[in-house]
Structures are given as structure tokens and as C-alpha cells.
Enzyme design. Structure first.
Site, PDB file in Angstrom:
ATOM      1  CE  LYS A  99      -3.789  -5.188   9.922  1.00 58.84           C
ATOM      2  NZ  LYS A  99      -2.919  -5.141   8.726  1.00 58.84           N
ATOM      3  CB  SER A 108      -1.875  -1.391   8.808  1.00 63.60           C
ATOM      4  OG  SER A 108      -2.144  -2.581   8.088  1.00 63.60           O
ATOM      5  CB  SER A 144       0.307  -4.104   6.411  1.00 58.44           C
ATOM      6  OG  SER A 144      -0.077  -2.794   6.066  1.00 58.44           O
TER       7      SER A 144
END
Ligand SMILES: *[C@@H]1O[C@H](CO)[C@@H](O)[C@H](O)[C@H]1NC(C)=O
Ligand SMILES: *[C@@H]1O[C@H](CO)[C@@H](O)[C@H](O)[C@H]1NC(C)=O
Ligand SMILES: *[C@@H]1O[C@H](CO)[C@@H](O)[C@H](O)[C@H]1NC(C)=O
Ligand SMILES: *[C@@H]1O[C@H](CO)[C@@H](O)[C@H](O)[C@H]1NC(C)=O
Ligand SMILES: *[C@@H]1O[C@H](CO)[C@@H](O)[C@H](O)[C@H]1NC(C)=O
Length: 512
Positions: free
Chosen positions: A106, A187, A211
Site C-alpha cells: 500500500k 482504503s 481498511s
């Protein structure tokens, strides 16, 4: 008119020296190691296959922000190390599970290399981190190949509530590979999409509230949200040291457990939390809990309300019923129709105190993080707000605003209001989730989808989500298992046995 197009299979095979073919479609870490050890595949070839897949699919899916210019070199180095190890032992047992395995991170997980670490925003582009994040140091030591950075909700969606799931300024709008209109959740959207579409072997995401669990759920992959502190947060763009955690997003529970084993442990740069959680790490690691009989004797509490409501009338409901029967057949006791005290308060981020606490914690921890950067045009949250005002077009400021940033900047530390909010959440956890688990003597709480993430987030509890099927329009859904702090061994036994009994995951097809 819409036509259904299958994944482009021509680019995802290598013809190997002895004539057999290796395909990256759904390749697990064990498959890859078998191919490595059988001289059917090199890490370098594997990296090339994934880079081809990224080149083919990323224009549509937008889940990868950057590929690592050094990935091929790292793979070649891994291949050399494997050759040396093979001279001593043909199966290269001295090399770990992640050796030569490409991983996508990420874009909020810091790497000190040619890759940027930006949380999807132009504000951090070109800045340099002081060192690799703690989890990245562990990945490199394990021999993993850093393939690149995955897209995400910009600033984890904390810039404003209007930031769409899967959108960041640098990457644009990422797309669910199962259903273009389906939503990616966030996310850690890019991490989930990329493993779902076989653009990489495994990935890391981060979670503060949902997330990891939510994008894994909506993109038909496995997500592990570890107990807070089990994995180091050092060098990762923060929201809240109270809730942030770093974990794997992969296609199988086994792959996710191999990644978890590589990244857990004490880190002096995240001293307090990783020290406290290190007591949970079992000698011999987590792989010993990949047990097909792992459901035998387990007590699973099913919380239906309000989590089942949004699936009313869909095929997820009969699928859920079927899965409960499978769990029973495999030896679990289902304790059904349980309720979490004050669930309405818990799920309301204002009432629960979560939003109040996060806004104050974010400003403090982000400003600390930014201080350590070099060559950065922004050194504080206030600088980022100013950057957005000065770059409204590329940051889509008019469309998505930065209201939460402004609210966060307006906070001044952990005051009375924040302490009260944090105590409120502790109380909600104690009399809600903890009480549910203890009163019913549960090994895990089972819910459909990912909406229970907040229950677990505010208490720092772990969860694992596993693909559980697809609605008639193709939209994936998962089942998540949540547990008390440090209960990863049980959650792994349960989720692995569930996965092996159901095997619902399949690779995506695209709607064009
Ligand atoms: C990182 O960002 C800079 C722009 O500041 C760009 O030149 C560079 O190519 C980026 N790195 C990668 C690996 O894409
Ligand atoms: C879903 O169905 C249940 C019972 O079948 C009902 O109690 C609930 O109100 C429904 N929820 C919605 C949002 O329709
Ligand atoms: C800023 O904080 C004060 C109290 O600390 C509050 O009254 C005001 O509404 C806040 N403003 C914004 C824009 O959040
Ligand atoms: C904590 O929750 C319990 C049960 O909901 C409630 O009785 C008690 O007043 C709460 N305490 C605080 C300090 O909020
Ligand atoms: C739960 O999740 C579904 C699908 O992910 C969503 O549409 C719904 O609004 C959520 N419900 C609640 C109460 O958060």
C-alpha cells in the site's frame, strides 16, 4: 452493450525449460516454490509475468501506482541465492516462504528506495523517507521482492468523507475487477484489487477501521487485520497509534499466514505496542494453525443484526445459511442471533467517540511522521492543506474538499474531550464485544460482509475475512471472523478450515 471478457490468458504463462507451463492465475506461494525448486520458474520470470499483467490490466483497474524499477534486480538476486542454497539442499529449506516472492505495498508503507510513499497524494511525491518501514525491513530480510506500490483511498479517506473509495489524486479511480460499478471499498483498495486480479503474488494493506477487511471482502480476497501492535507501524503513514495495524491481503489464507509470519514482531521504533503484543506470537509462528480440522470444537457467535440487512433479498442470504451448515458439519458450534450491546452507538463514529479521537490523533501522528522526511514540500498537516489549496485541480479539491483535514488541523492534542471519547470506546468494547465473547465462551464472532469492522477497530481486536461467494451481478462478498486480542491462532484455524471446506474464491472476469 456489455460483453463479458475473460482475463487475457496469453500473457500469463511461461513455457519452461522442460516443456511444462507455469501460470500465475491463482498461483499460491507453495505453487511458486514448487516451480522454483523444479526449475520450472525463476523469480525473475515471475516478476516479468506480473509486470506484464500489470501493464495489461492497470489501465482499466488503476490499482497499482508505481512499479519498482529494482524489482527485476531483486528477483535476480533471489535467484542467485536460491542457486547457492540448492547446492546444499535441493528444496532450499534454508530460504523462507517469501524468498523470491513479489509483494505489492500500500502506498502509505514507507520504502527507502526508488519508490515514492505518498498515501496517493501529490503532496508527498518526491519526498524521501528516513528508512524502510519496520514491516518492509522484515520483508526484505525474508527475501521478498518489492514489486511496487498499490493505490488506496487518498489519505485513507481522512481528507474528507467525500473522497470516493478507491480514488486518489495520483492514481485516479480504481475499479472492482468483478463488477465495474461494484465499488472497491477502501482504503487498501489497490492491494485487494491487485491480488484479486493476479497482478502480484501477495500484498500488504493497513487498517484503522475496515481498511483491510472491507476491500478484501468486496474484491474476493483474504484479509488479515492483526491485533494492534502485532505488526510494527513504524515508517507507515499513520492515523492513530491506538487503532492502526498492518496486515496481509492475499488470495488464500495460507499465503496470508506466510506473510503474517514474516512481518510480526517487536520493533524498537514502535516500542510500546509491539512489545505488548509480542507475548501473543506463538513459538514456531502461525503456519502451524493451518489446520483443515480447525473448526472442530470451536464456538462461533453469529451476529446478524444489523450486518445482514444490506444483503436482504440477495443470494448472499442463502449462501450464508449454507456456510453456517458447513461450519456445523466441520465440527463448530454455532451460537446464533447474538447481539452486541450498544451496536448502534458503536457503528456511529460520532456517537462512539471514534471520530473525535481519530481527528486529534491523526494530526499529532502525521506531523510526527512528516518531520522525518527529507526533500518534502510538506512538513505538517497545515502544509498539506495549503498544498491542496494551491493545487486544486490535480487534487480535485472542488469535487472532494478537505473538510476532515480542516477539522483535524483544528484539534489541539488529546484534551478532555478526546480522553472522554477514548474511554467511551474502551467501555463500548468492554461491555460490547468482550462481553459477547466471554458470556458465550466464543472462539470467534462471525459476520457477513465487513460492517463489523468498527466493533473490532475501536478495541484493537484482530479479524480475518475469507471469500464467501458472489451475488447474482457478480459482486463478491466475504465472511469475517473477529476475535479477542491475540486470538490469531484460533482465527487462522477457523478461517483456513472454512476456506478449505468452501473454496468460494475464483479469479475475476471483466465487464467492459
Ligand atoms: C517517484 O516520483 C518521482 C517524481 O517526483 C518520479 O520521477 C519517479 O519516477 C517516481 N518513482 C517511481 C518508482 O515511479
Ligand atoms: C431485512 O430482513 C430482516 C428479516 O428478514 C428484517 O428484520 C430487516 O428489517 C430487513 N432489513 C432491511 C434493511 O430491509
Ligand atoms: C474548531 O474548534 C472549535 C472548538 O475547539 C470549534 O468551536 C469550531 O467549530 C471548530 N472549527 C472547525 C472548522 O472545525
Ligand atoms: C460503561 O458502559 C456501561 C454499560 O453500557 C454503563 O453502565 C456505564 O455507565 C458506562 N460507563 C461509562 C464511564 O461510560
Ligand atoms: C454495510 O455494508 C453494505 C455493503 O458493504 C453497505 O451497503 C451498508 O450501507 C452497510 N451498512 C451499515 C449499517 O453500515
Amino acid at each position: 452493450m456489455r460483453t463479458l471478457v475473460l482475463l487475457l490468458f496469453f500473457s500469463i504463462f511461461v513455457n519452461t525449460i522442460n516443456g511444462s507451463q507455469f501460470t500465475i492465475t491463482e498461483a499460491t506461494i507453495d505453487d511458486i516454490h514448487r516451480a522454483f525448486n523444479g526449475n520450472q520458474l525463476s523469480s525473475r520470470q515471475l516478476v516479468d509475468l506480473y509486470l506484464d499483467q500489470i501493464a495489461a490490466l492497470n489501465p482499466q483497474l488503476r490499482s497499482v501506482l508505481e512499479v519498482n524499477p529494482d524489482a527485476r534486480n531483486q528477483a535476480e538476486e533471489a535467484d542467485r541465492e536460491r542457486e547457492e542454497a540448492a547446492a546444499k539442499d535441493q528444496n532450499c529449506r534454508s530460504l523462507g516462504e517469501l524468498h523470491g516472492i513479489p509483494i505489492l505495498l500500500k502506498d502509505s508503507i514507507g520504502t527507502k528506495d526508488k519508490l515514492n510513499t505518498t498515501c496517493g497524494s501529490y503532496a508527498l511525491l518526491g519526498s524521501t523517507v528516513a528508512r524502510d518501514a519496520g514491516v518492509v525491513q522484515r520483508l526484505r530480510r525474508a527475501g521478498a521482492v518489492i514489486l511496487g506500490k498499490a493505490s488506496l483511498n487518498e489519505w485513507y479517506g481522512l481528507r474528507s468523507l467525500a473522497i470516493p473509495d478507491g480514488w486518489c489524486a495520483r492514481g485516479g479511480q480504481a475499479v472492482n475487477p468483478y463488477l465495474k460499478s461494484g465499488g472497491t471499498c477502501g482504503s487498501s483498495s489497490g492491494s485487494a484489487i491487485s491480488v484479486a486480479a493476479n497482478m502480484v503474488s501477495v500484498s500488504l494493506g493497513t487498517e484503522t477501521d475496515g481498511s483491510i477487511i472491507c476491500p478484501a471482502d468486496q474484491n474476493s480476497v483474504v484479509g488479515i487485520k492483526p491485533t494492534v501492535g502485532l505488526t510494527s507501524r513504524s515508517g507507515v503513514i499513520p492515523i492513530s497509534p491506538r487503532q492502526d495495524t498492518i496486515g496481509p491481503i492475499c488470495r488464500t489464507v495460507t499465503d496470508a499466514v506466510y506473510v503474517l509470519d514474516a512481518i510480526v514482531g517487536f520493533d524498537p521504533r514502535d516500542n510500546e505496542a509491539t512489545k505488548a503484543a509480542s507475548v501473543f506470537i506463538p513459538p514456531g509462528g502461525y503456519r502451524q494453525f493451518l489446520n483443515e480440522n480447525g473448526l472442530k470444537g470451536k464456538r462461533l457467535g453469529v451476529v446478524r443484526e444489523p450486518f445482514l440487512d444490506s444483503y436482504n433479498g440477495t443470494s448472499a442470504i442463502p449462501a450464508f445459511k449454507h456456510h453456517l451448515n458447513v461450519l456445523r458439519q466441520r465440527g463448530a458450534t454455532i451460537v446464533d442471533n447474538l447481539e452486541i450491546a450498544n451496536i448502534d452507538v458503536i457503528l456511529d463514529r460520532t456517537q462512539s467517540g471514534e471520530l473525535i479521537a481519530l481527528l486529534a490523533e491523526f494530526k499529532i501522528s502525521l506531523n510526527d511522521y512528516l518531520k522525518e522526511l527529507s526533500n518534502s514540500r510538506v512538513k505538517s498537516l497545515a502544509d498539506i492543506i495549503a498544498f491542496n489549496l494551491n493545487n486544486p485541480v490535480i487534487e480535485k479539491l472542488k469535487e472532494y474538499s478537505q473538510d476532515e483535514f480542516i477539522a483535524s488541523e483544528n484539534t489541539s492534542g488529546i484534551g478532555e474531550q478526546e480522553i472522554e471519547a477514548i474511554e467511551m470506546m474502551a467501555n463500548l468494547s468492554k461491555y460490547g464485544f468482550e462481553k459477547l465473547m466471554k458470556d458465550n465462551n466464543l472462539d470467534a464472532m462471525l459476520t457477513i460482509g465487513s460492517n463489523a469492522s468498527t466493533v473490532l477497530a475501536i478495541g484493537g481486536y484482530p479479524a480475518i475475512t475469507v471469500p464467501a461467494g458472489y451475488e447474482s451481478n457478480g459482486m463478491p462478498f466475504g465472511i469475517s471472523f473477529g476475535g479477542l486480542k491475540g486470538s490469531e491462532p484460533k482465527l487462522i484455524e477457523i478461517s483456513y478450515a472454512f476456506e478449505q471446506a468452501t473454496r468460494e474464491r475464483r479469479p475475476p472476469t471483466f465487464l467492459e
